[in-house]
Design an enzyme around this catalytic site. Structure first.
Site, short mmCIF file in Angstrom:
data_model
loop_
_atom_site.label_atom_id
_atom_site.label_comp_id
_atom_site.label_asym_id
_atom_site.label_seq_id
_atom_site.Cartn_x
_atom_site.Cartn_y
_atom_site.Cartn_z
N LYS A 1 4.83 -16.02 -19.86
CA LYS A 1 4.95 -14.72 -19.18
C LYS A 1 5.63 -13.68 -20.09
CE LYS A 1 7.47 -16.01 -15.61
NZ LYS A 1 7.69 -17.44 -15.80
N ARG B 1 10.30 -14.20 -7.08
CA ARG B 1 10.25 -15.63 -7.34
C ARG B 1 10.34 -16.45 -6.06
NH1 ARG B 1 12.05 -15.98 -12.93
NH2 ARG B 1 12.40 -18.12 -13.62
N ARG C 1 10.97 -25.78 -27.36
CA ARG C 1 11.15 -24.34 -27.58
C ARG C 1 12.49 -24.05 -28.26
NH1 ARG C 1 10.48 -19.98 -22.74
NH2 ARG C 1 12.41 -20.84 -21.90
N ARG D 1 17.60 -23.05 -25.81
CA ARG D 1 18.19 -22.32 -24.69
C ARG D 1 18.90 -23.33 -23.79
NH1 ARG D 1 14.15 -18.34 -21.36
NH2 ARG D 1 14.87 -19.47 -19.54
N ARG E 1 13.84 -26.67 -12.84
CA ARG E 1 13.19 -25.35 -12.78
C ARG E 1 11.75 -25.49 -12.27
NH1 ARG E 1 14.07 -24.08 -18.74
NH2 ARG E 1 12.93 -22.14 -18.54
P1 ADP Z 1 11.96 -19.24 -16.96
O1 ADP Z 1 11.76 -19.48 -18.41
O2 ADP Z 1 12.48 -20.42 -16.20
O3 ADP Z 1 10.80 -18.54 -16.29
P2 ADP Z 1 13.64 -16.84 -16.81
O4 ADP Z 1 14.05 -16.43 -18.15
O5 ADP Z 1 12.64 -15.99 -16.08
O6 ADP Z 1 13.22 -18.33 -16.86
O7 ADP Z 1 14.93 -16.97 -15.85
C1 ADP Z 1 16.04 -17.76 -16.21
C2 ADP Z 1 16.92 -17.97 -14.99
O8 ADP Z 1 17.34 -16.70 -14.46
C3 ADP Z 1 16.25 -18.66 -13.80
O9 ADP Z 1 16.27 -20.07 -13.93
C4 ADP Z 1 17.11 -18.18 -12.65
O10 ADP Z 1 18.36 -18.88 -12.58
C5 ADP Z 1 17.41 -16.75 -13.04
N1 ADP Z 1 16.40 -15.82 -12.48
C6 ADP Z 1 15.48 -15.09 -13.17
N2 ADP Z 1 14.71 -14.37 -12.34
C7 ADP Z 1 15.14 -14.64 -11.08
C8 ADP Z 1 14.74 -14.23 -9.78
N3 ADP Z 1 13.72 -13.39 -9.59
N4 ADP Z 1 15.43 -14.71 -8.72
C9 ADP Z 1 16.45 -15.54 -8.87
N5 ADP Z 1 16.87 -16.00 -10.06
C10 ADP Z 1 16.23 -15.56 -11.16
#
Ligand code: ADP
Length: 210
Positions: A13, A88, A127, A156, A167
């Protein structure tokens, strides 16, 4: 143009969002990046989000929704936006619909980047992210952990096997239901995210150029 990207962690994404944002001149708004920024700067939001992020859980809706609400009011988001990682869950999707309605606009496309779990686990566990410029690579493509910018490639904190599986569970339980929610509105475009980056890109541009 108002677009959102939905997909499991590691579906690409963020990478796709960057190029869409440049091509269509709309800001790329990643809630994950916003939370990581707060975390790095020890803000009150960051301190509250940390416990959830470390476990791969969703940060509570009141905090996330408020952060997005404020961001969408900024001048650069007035003409359109690309949301990456938000909404989400169903609560956030309903919140966004209401918010946009109040502003007299609506979502045009929901791009669902679909990738099976097996591929996600391979991608995320290998990654590596540069701690200086943020570039993303995979252990299979790196000769050393040194980035060309002088930074170091690191894992990360939420890319450990245990947190990856948490996740993915959160994704299937809480995020996937929003696909049906948007399907009922006729907005979902399915993108095969298991292909190479350029091919995923091609599918997205095909949808957005219509
Ligand atoms: P991923 O690689 O898991 O898609 P992101 O970088 O989008 O991860 O998000 C990392 C973390 O930030 C998530 O695991 C969550 O804890 C928090 N987070 C991100 N976006 C949201 C959201 N829309 N609602 C709640 N928590 C979020």
């Amino acid at each position: 143009m108002q677009v959102i990207l939905v997909g499991p962690p590691g579906s690409g994404k963020g990478t796709q969002a960057k190029s869409i944002s440049v091509k269509y001149h709309i800001p790329h708004i990643s809630t994950g990046d916003m939370f990581r920024y707060h975390l790095k700067n020890n803000t009150p939001v960051g301190l509250e989000a940390k416990t959830f992020m470390d476990k791969g859980l969703l940060v509570p809706d009141y905090l996330t929704n408020q952060m997005v609400d404020l961001r969408l009011q900024e001048p650069d988001a007035k003409g359109g936006f690309l949301l990456d990682g938000f909404p989400r869950n169903l609560e956030q999707a309903r919140f966004l619909d209401d918010l946009l309605k109040q502003q007299g606009r609506r979502l045009e496309h929901v791009l669902w980047i679909d990738v099976e779990d097996k591929i996600i686990i391979e991608r995320l566990s290998g990654r590596r992210v540069c701690n200086k410029c943020g570039n993303i690579s995979h252990i299979d493509h790196l000769q050393s952990n040194r980035c060309s910018c002088g930074g170091t490639y690191v894992t990360r904190v939420d890319d450990t096997l245990e947190v990856i599986s948490d996740r993915l569970k959160v994704y299937h339980d809480q995020t996937e239901p929003i696909v049906a929610y948007y399907q009922a509105q006729g907005k979902v475009r399915v993108i095969d995210g298991s292909l190479a980056e350029v091919d995923v890109n091609k599918q997205i541009y095909e949808v957005l150029s219509k």
